[in-house]
Write a protein that holds these residues in place. Structure first.
Motif, PDB file in Angstrom:
ATOM      1  N   CYS A  12       0.812  -1.287   0.043  1.00 48.37           N
ATOM      2  CA  CYS A  12      -0.099   0.010   0.018  1.00 48.37           C
ATOM      3  C   CYS A  12       0.874   1.358  -0.126  1.00 48.37           C
ATOM      4  O   CYS A  12       0.398   2.102  -0.641  1.00 48.37           O
ATOM      5  CB  CYS A  12      -0.827  -0.056   1.174  1.00 48.37           C
ATOM      6  N   VAL A  13       2.129   1.295   0.638  1.00 50.61           N
ATOM      7  CA  VAL A  13       2.829   2.398   0.878  1.00 50.61           C
ATOM      8  C   VAL A  13       3.599   2.579  -0.775  1.00 50.61           C
ATOM      9  O   VAL A  13       4.241   3.762  -0.802  1.00 50.61           O
ATOM     10  CB  VAL A  13       3.876   2.331   1.989  1.00 50.61           C
ATOM     11  N   LEU A  14       3.335   1.884  -1.532  1.00 46.98           N
ATOM     12  CA  LEU A  14       4.067   1.979  -2.951  1.00 46.98           C
ATOM     13  C   LEU A  14       3.389   3.221  -3.469  1.00 46.98           C
ATOM     14  O   LEU A  14       3.915   3.891  -4.346  1.00 46.98           O
ATOM     15  CB  LEU A  14       3.993   0.836  -3.799  1.00 46.98           C
ATOM     16  N   ALA A  15       1.991   3.308  -3.168  1.00 43.69           N
ATOM     17  CA  ALA A  15       1.215   4.277  -3.989  1.00 43.69           C
ATOM     18  C   ALA A  15       1.739   5.648  -3.405  1.00 43.69           C
ATOM     19  O   ALA A  15       2.038   6.571  -4.345  1.00 43.69           O
ATOM     20  CB  ALA A  15      -0.212   4.201  -3.511  1.00 43.69           C
ATOM     21  N   PRO A  16       2.070   6.244  -2.231  1.00 40.83           N
ATOM     22  CA  PRO A  16       2.585   7.313  -1.753  1.00 40.83           C
ATOM     23  C   PRO A  16       3.940   7.596  -2.344  1.00 40.83           C
ATOM     24  O   PRO A  16       4.403   8.587  -2.699  1.00 40.83           O
ATOM     25  CB  PRO A  16       2.350   7.640  -0.348  1.00 40.83           C
ATOM     26  N   THR A  17       4.699   6.415  -2.370  1.00 40.28           N
ATOM     27  CA  THR A  17       6.186   6.567  -2.871  1.00 40.28           C
ATOM     28  C   THR A  17       6.273   6.584  -4.313  1.00 40.28           C
ATOM     29  O   THR A  17       6.988   7.440  -4.722  1.00 40.28           O
ATOM     30  CB  THR A  17       6.744   5.131  -2.768  1.00 40.28           C
ATOM     31  N   LEU A  18       5.393   6.085  -5.226  1.00 42.23           N
ATOM     32  CA  LEU A  18       5.190   6.586  -6.543  1.00 42.23           C
ATOM     33  C   LEU A  18       4.654   8.086  -6.757  1.00 42.23           C
ATOM     34  O   LEU A  18       5.357   8.651  -7.697  1.00 42.23           O
ATOM     35  CB  LEU A  18       4.220   5.622  -7.272  1.00 42.23           C
ATOM     36  N   ALA A  19       4.163   8.643  -5.703  1.00 43.59           N
ATOM     37  CA  ALA A  19       3.679   9.951  -6.013  1.00 43.59           C
ATOM     38  C   ALA A  19       5.022  10.894  -5.577  1.00 43.59           C
ATOM     39  O   ALA A  19       5.177  11.863  -6.410  1.00 43.59           O
ATOM     40  CB  ALA A  19       2.469  10.245  -4.954  1.00 43.59           C
ATOM     41  N   LEU A  20       5.601  10.288  -4.637  1.00 43.44           N
ATOM     42  CA  LEU A  20       7.061  11.292  -4.411  1.00 43.44           C
ATOM     43  C   LEU A  20       7.947  11.000  -5.573  1.00 43.44           C
ATOM     44  O   LEU A  20       8.777  11.892  -6.028  1.00 43.44           O
ATOM     45  CB  LEU A  20       7.593  10.701  -3.007  1.00 43.44           C
ATOM     46  N   ALA A  21       8.189   9.925  -6.202  1.00 43.49           N
ATOM     47  CA  ALA A  21       8.957   9.697  -7.544  1.00 43.49           C
ATOM     48  C   ALA A  21       8.516  10.299  -8.496  1.00 43.49           C
ATOM     49  O   ALA A  21       9.281  10.906  -9.432  1.00 43.49           O
ATOM     50  CB  ALA A  21       8.843   7.973  -7.786  1.00 43.49           C
ATOM     51  N   GLY A  22       7.098  10.505  -8.920  1.00 42.93           N
ATOM     52  CA  GLY A  22       6.689  11.657  -9.832  1.00 42.93           C
ATOM     53  C   GLY A  22       6.943  12.836  -9.641  1.00 42.93           C
ATOM     54  O   GLY A  22       7.470  13.779 -10.589  1.00 42.93           O
ATOM     55  N   ILE A  23       6.983  13.376  -8.305  1.00 43.88           N
ATOM     56  CA  ILE A  23       7.222  14.598  -8.162  1.00 43.88           C
ATOM     57  C   ILE A  23       8.923  14.821  -8.197  1.00 43.88           C
ATOM     58  O   ILE A  23       9.448  15.870  -8.703  1.00 43.88           O
ATOM     59  CB  ILE A  23       7.111  15.052  -6.492  1.00 43.88           C
ATOM     60  N   GLY A  24       9.591  13.875  -7.922  1.00 41.98           N
ATOM     61  CA  GLY A  24      11.210  13.654  -8.160  1.00 41.98           C
ATOM     62  C   GLY A  24      11.486  13.826  -9.559  1.00 41.98           C
ATOM     63  O   GLY A  24      12.210  14.681 -10.007  1.00 41.98           O
ATOM     64  N   LEU A  25      10.741  13.160 -10.525  1.00 46.32           N
ATOM     65  CA  LEU A  25      11.049  13.307 -11.982  1.00 46.32           C
ATOM     66  C   LEU A  25      10.431  14.638 -12.546  1.00 46.32           C
ATOM     67  O   LEU A  25      11.222  15.181 -13.160  1.00 46.32           O
ATOM     68  CB  LEU A  25      10.076  12.223 -12.405  1.00 46.32           C
ATOM     69  N   LEU A  26       9.549  15.227 -12.025  1.00 48.81           N
ATOM     70  CA  LEU A  26       9.263  16.458 -11.996  1.00 48.81           C
ATOM     71  C   LEU A  26      10.122  17.698 -11.850  1.00 48.81           C
ATOM     72  O   LEU A  26      10.768  18.447 -12.648  1.00 48.81           O
ATOM     73  CB  LEU A  26       7.703  16.993 -11.537  1.00 48.81           C
ATOM     74  N   GLY A  27      10.943  17.751 -10.608  1.00 50.92           N
ATOM     75  CA  GLY A  27      11.949  18.501 -10.195  1.00 50.92           C
ATOM     76  C   GLY A  27      13.121  18.318 -10.825  1.00 50.92           C
ATOM     77  O   GLY A  27      13.851  19.309 -10.967  1.00 50.92           O
ATOM     78  N   SER A  28      13.446  16.904 -11.300  1.00 54.31           N
ATOM     79  CA  SER A  28      14.621  16.575 -12.052  1.00 54.31           C
ATOM     80  C   SER A  28      14.579  17.303 -13.447  1.00 54.31           C
ATOM     81  O   SER A  28      15.393  17.846 -13.863  1.00 54.31           O
ATOM     82  CB  SER A  28      14.964  15.188 -12.082  1.00 54.31           C
ATOM     83  N   VAL A  29      13.485  17.394 -13.967  1.00 52.15           N
ATOM     84  CA  VAL A  29      13.198  17.826 -15.428  1.00 52.15           C
ATOM     85  C   VAL A  29      13.253  19.226 -15.105  1.00 52.15           C
ATOM     86  O   VAL A  29      13.720  20.218 -16.031  1.00 52.15           O
ATOM     87  CB  VAL A  29      12.032  17.419 -16.187  1.00 52.15           C
ATOM     88  N   ALA A  30      12.250  20.015 -14.388  1.00 53.27           N
ATOM     89  CA  ALA A  30      11.922  21.341 -14.277  1.00 53.27           C
ATOM     90  C   ALA A  30      13.246  22.182 -13.735  1.00 53.27           C
ATOM     91  O   ALA A  30      13.305  23.433 -14.361  1.00 53.27           O
ATOM     92  CB  ALA A  30      10.673  21.734 -13.531  1.00 53.27           C
TER      93      ALA A  30
END
Length: 446
Positions: A179-197
């Motif tokens: 179940c905690v994979l879901a919020p982990t994926l949310a943080l991973a998506g934010i990490g990808l966004l920050g890495s690109v932006a």
């Protein structure tokens, strides 16, 4: 007369080859290898060592059961991971996967080799996701193995006092980590966004950890239920509802759905910013105001929309913690744990119906409204035993957190809940009624 030959277009590298290439690049980094090694070894050592100590982390959920059952260890590790480890892991992996190319100046070489912005993004996103899954799996497996080998796979006591069989406890522990994979994926998506932006800026690397810290602080505040559940960070604590009977599935489902929405939106925004980026200008690394605006505003809009949807769809208002819910939760947990203590003392078994436990709670010595979190809750549990006319009473001081988790501290009488051990025919054993953890479902009706 000279003939001209048109060069055949060079096909783009398939995603599978790009994925393998990016995965090898990640795993070849010494810090990633060190993280993999730490996640697969350190939790087992930590859980095994703590489980053998007499001084347990009783201020941590399930910490008081670590020397009784090995299934408590991975849950203690899960609570730690949600606050500290997983945000840092997503920062190191996803928050740096694009920014590393900016620092090294290798974008032109990569674009010439792959010839597709889309495939580069997909390859890097999948590679970072794979590494994150390996790290999370390592912590789950390692902590479970360490706990079971050190203590054994005895039954686990849930957050409402009911005893969970070893096989069921193993399944619930696995489900909680999934179940905690879901919020982990949310943080991973934010990490990808920050890495690109943010490009080579260090804030891109720190963005998932900073966002997780801000949301964690927000979860400690007395926020309305709708706001609390609309934050993806709630997914890191929603698994607690699995360990009640019946399971508190409502907040858990909402937490998972919200987290996945954040993961999808953040990753999509990162993709759109990446494919529109001008790689011909070496002085531009994605830190433009437009990139920040396109990245932050949609996530803020998603938060507002989610808050409105949760507020309309759920029955609870305010903090979600009121007198009726506290009394009902404490009464259920006390009845279950009283039966556990009865078995320890080898006394005749009783049922919850025979005990007929009732609880009366006040807050602030009755001077304030009995609702909301706080450490000033006082509850008196009353129960009856078959064949007796006098009712038994026990006093508890409660510290109720904003997320519905609470610790009930026994305040007498000594024979029931006033001491941390009970004298049994098999020797002194931990008193299950002395202190216990509980959980109030914020969405349920009192």
């Amino acid at each position: 007369m000279t003939a001209t030959v048109e060069a055949a277009p060079v096909a783009a590298v398939p995603v599978t080859r790009g994925y393998r290439f990016e995965l090898v690049k990640l795993v070849s980094q010494w810090r990633i290898r060190l993280l993999v090694l730490a996640c697969w070894l350190a939790p087992a050592v930590f859980v095994a060592a703590v489980s053998q100590q007499s001084d347990l982390p009783t201020d941590t959920l399930f910490g008081r059961w670590m020397n009784i059952t090995g299934w408590a260890g991975p849950l203690v590790m899960l609570g730690f991971a949600g606050v500290y480890a997983l945000p840092l892991l997503t920062s190191v992996v996803a928050g740096d996967v694009f920014a590393a190319e900016d620092r090294l100046g290798t974008w032109r070489h990569l674009l010439v080799a792959v010839r597709s912005h889309r495939r580069i993004f997909v390859s890097k996103a999948l590679a970072s996701l794979t590494v994150i899954l390996v790290l999370v799996a390592g912590m789950a497996v390692s902590s479970a193995v360490g706990g079971v080998l050190a203590v054994g796979g005895q039954p686990l006591v849930g957050l409402d006092g009911h005893v969970i069989a070893p096989a069921d406890a193993a399944g619930l522990v696995l489900l909680a980590w999934i179940c905690v994979l879901a919020p982990t994926l949310a943080l991973a998506g934010i990490g990808l966004l920050g890495s690109v932006a943010l490009g080579r800026s260090p804030m891109g690397l720190l963005l998932p950890a900073v966002v997780a810290l801000a949301m964690g602080v927000a979860q400690m505040l007395p926020l309305p239920v709708a706001v609390r559940l609309a934050l993806p960070s709630y997914g890191f604590i929603a698994w607690e509802g699995l360990f009640t009977s019946p399971a508190q599935a409502g907040p858990l489902v909402i937490g998972i759905v919200v987290s996945l929405l954040w993961a999808v939106l953040a990753t999509t925004l990162a993709y759109l910013l990446f494919v529109r980026r001008d790689f011909t200008n070496l002085s531009t690394d994605g830190t433009s105001r437009r990139a920040l605006t396109l990245g932050a505003l949609p996530l803020a809009g998603l938060l507002v929309v989610t808050i409105g949807f949760v507020a309309v769809a759920t029955p609870s208002t305010g903090s979600g913690i009121d007198q009726d819910k506290v009394q009902q939760s404490v009464a259920t947990a006390f009845a279950h744990l009283y039966r556990l203590q009865t078995r320890q003392l080898h006394r005749p078994d009783v049922t919850e119906e025979q005990l007929a436990t009732t609880v009366a709670c006040t807050k602030g010595d009755g001077l304030v409204e009995p609702e909301g979190p706080g450490n000033d809750w006082r509850c008196v549990a009353t129960w009856h035993l078959p064949g007796t006319t006098a009712a038994g009473q026990a006093i508890y001081q409660l510290d109720v957190a904003s997320d519905g988790q609470y610790v009930a501290d026994g305040d007498g009488p000594k024979e029931v809940n006033g001491y941390f051990q009970v004298r049994t025919p098999d020797g002194d054993q931990p008193n299950p009624l002395w202190q216990f953890d509980g959980h109030i479902e914020l969405l349920s009706k009192g």
